[in-house]
Scaffold this motif. Sequence first.
Motif, PDB file in Angstrom:
ATOM      1  N   GLN A  17       5.004 -39.615  24.488  1.00  0.00           N
ATOM      2  CA  GLN A  17       4.081 -39.321  25.755  1.00  0.00           C
ATOM      3  C   GLN A  17       3.621 -38.485  24.829  1.00  0.00           C
ATOM      4  OE1 GLN A  17       6.468 -37.490  28.278  1.00  0.00           O
ATOM      5  NE2 GLN A  17       5.718 -38.903  29.834  1.00  0.00           N
ATOM      6  N   THR A  37       0.992 -35.089  24.969  1.00  0.00           N
ATOM      7  CA  THR A  37       1.364 -34.100  25.774  1.00  0.00           C
ATOM      8  C   THR A  37       0.377 -32.744  24.979  1.00  0.00           C
ATOM      9  OG1 THR A  37       3.027 -33.191  24.519  1.00  0.00           O
ATOM     10  CG2 THR A  37       3.742 -34.643  26.744  1.00  0.00           C
ATOM     11  N   TYR A  60      -2.380 -30.423  25.161  1.00  0.00           N
ATOM     12  CA  TYR A  60      -3.559 -29.826  25.935  1.00  0.00           C
ATOM     13  C   TYR A  60      -4.476 -30.087  25.587  1.00  0.00           C
ATOM     14  CZ  TYR A  60      -4.423 -27.509  29.646  1.00  0.00           C
ATOM     15  OH  TYR A  60      -5.070 -26.348  31.534  1.00  0.00           O
ATOM     16  N   LEU A  90       3.477 -32.778  32.821  1.00  0.00           N
ATOM     17  CA  LEU A  90       2.562 -33.344  31.203  1.00  0.00           C
ATOM     18  C   LEU A  90       1.802 -34.190  31.336  1.00  0.00           C
ATOM     19  CD1 LEU A  90       5.063 -31.900  28.704  1.00  0.00           C
ATOM     20  CD2 LEU A  90       3.671 -30.419  29.403  1.00  0.00           C
ATOM     21  N   SER A  91       1.632 -34.792  32.492  1.00  0.00           N
ATOM     22  CA  SER A  91       1.169 -36.269  32.545  1.00  0.00           C
ATOM     23  C   SER A  91      -0.493 -36.627  32.622  1.00  0.00           C
ATOM     24  CB  SER A  91       1.441 -37.270  33.561  1.00  0.00           C
ATOM     25  OG  SER A  91       1.171 -37.045  34.860  1.00  0.00           O
ATOM     26  N   TRP A 123       2.509 -24.949  27.843  1.00  0.00           N
ATOM     27  CA  TRP A 123       2.664 -26.108  27.597  1.00  0.00           C
ATOM     28  C   TRP A 123       3.384 -26.786  26.539  1.00  0.00           C
ATOM     29  CZ3 TRP A 123       0.480 -28.895  31.201  1.00  0.00           C
ATOM     30  CH2 TRP A 123      -0.355 -30.376  31.351  1.00  0.00           C
ATOM     31  N   THR A 179       9.304 -27.312  29.542  1.00  0.00           N
ATOM     32  CA  THR A 179       9.693 -28.591  30.119  1.00  0.00           C
ATOM     33  C   THR A 179      11.098 -28.777  29.957  1.00  0.00           C
ATOM     34  OG1 THR A 179      10.164 -29.175  27.699  1.00  0.00           O
ATOM     35  CG2 THR A 179       7.692 -29.282  27.921  1.00  0.00           C
TER      36      THR A 179
END
Length: 286
Positions: free
Chosen positions: A7, A9, A11, A189-190, A227, A232
């Motif tokens: 993914q 992620t 920011y 986190l999407s 983040w 997570t």
Amino acid sequence: MGNKNEQITDYKYLKNIYRESIKSRSDRITYSSPWPPDENKKYANRIKRAGSCTLKDAVSKSKIAAIHKKSEEYFTTGNMISAGRDLSALATGLVSSDQLYKDYNDWPRINNSIISKGVSAFRNSTDNVKILNPFITIPETLELALNDKIIDIAHKYFGAPPSISYVKLVKNFANSLPCFNTQKYHIDLSSIKLLKAIFYLNDVGSGDGPHCYVLGSHKEKEKIKNWSDSATLYGGQSEESLLQNYTPDRFLKLFGDTGDVILEDTTGLHKGEKPVNKDRDVLIIT
């Protein structure tokens, strides 16, 4: 080619994507609200301030009951459901939660031959089970997703017409397995900003697996701190050390009745508490 489970992620990267998306939607999509201009602003402002708000009796109890009845039929028969990971090794102590998280994508799911027997066959071996393709399997869920009031609040929260990106209808088991996965505090986190509508399909009180939230943790200065890997499910920081930065008054347990809707920006810290009294059934629309 990258791993299919990877993914993005970062920011700053996601923030640029978000800004472009909001501008594009504002320019291209016309939204006409059926509500007076200030009708739902108080809810959007509450989410902006705190990250979460609850709409009491926002949905007909009979509609929720109809969805719940259909979902129970699927759970009972094992038809049109997808089970979670096989967590039997957690119960026996053969593997730790940290090790399982590390190898999460390679960890086996409940076997289809067992799923076909219904949840009674594997309810003590995993944390949850989901309905496949809820909008198709149980069309009444789509009606909830298109609720005018919820859409209007989302529009006011984002400042642009919203779109549906994800839906799940899940049963969380009240079993003897330890807390796992989304039953621990984490952030989504999407996107750097999103909104979830959470519909309890059964009444949720103390011990029934209430949704939990850290008030204000969705604000940018707060969530940037969390983040990377500290907030997570797969991060190296323990849940205890993560949460020590927040005072007790910021922790919210959201009890509710069928018909209530929780609206929440889940880029803030949140979890679904593990139920101990009874299974928790919930519909979540992003």
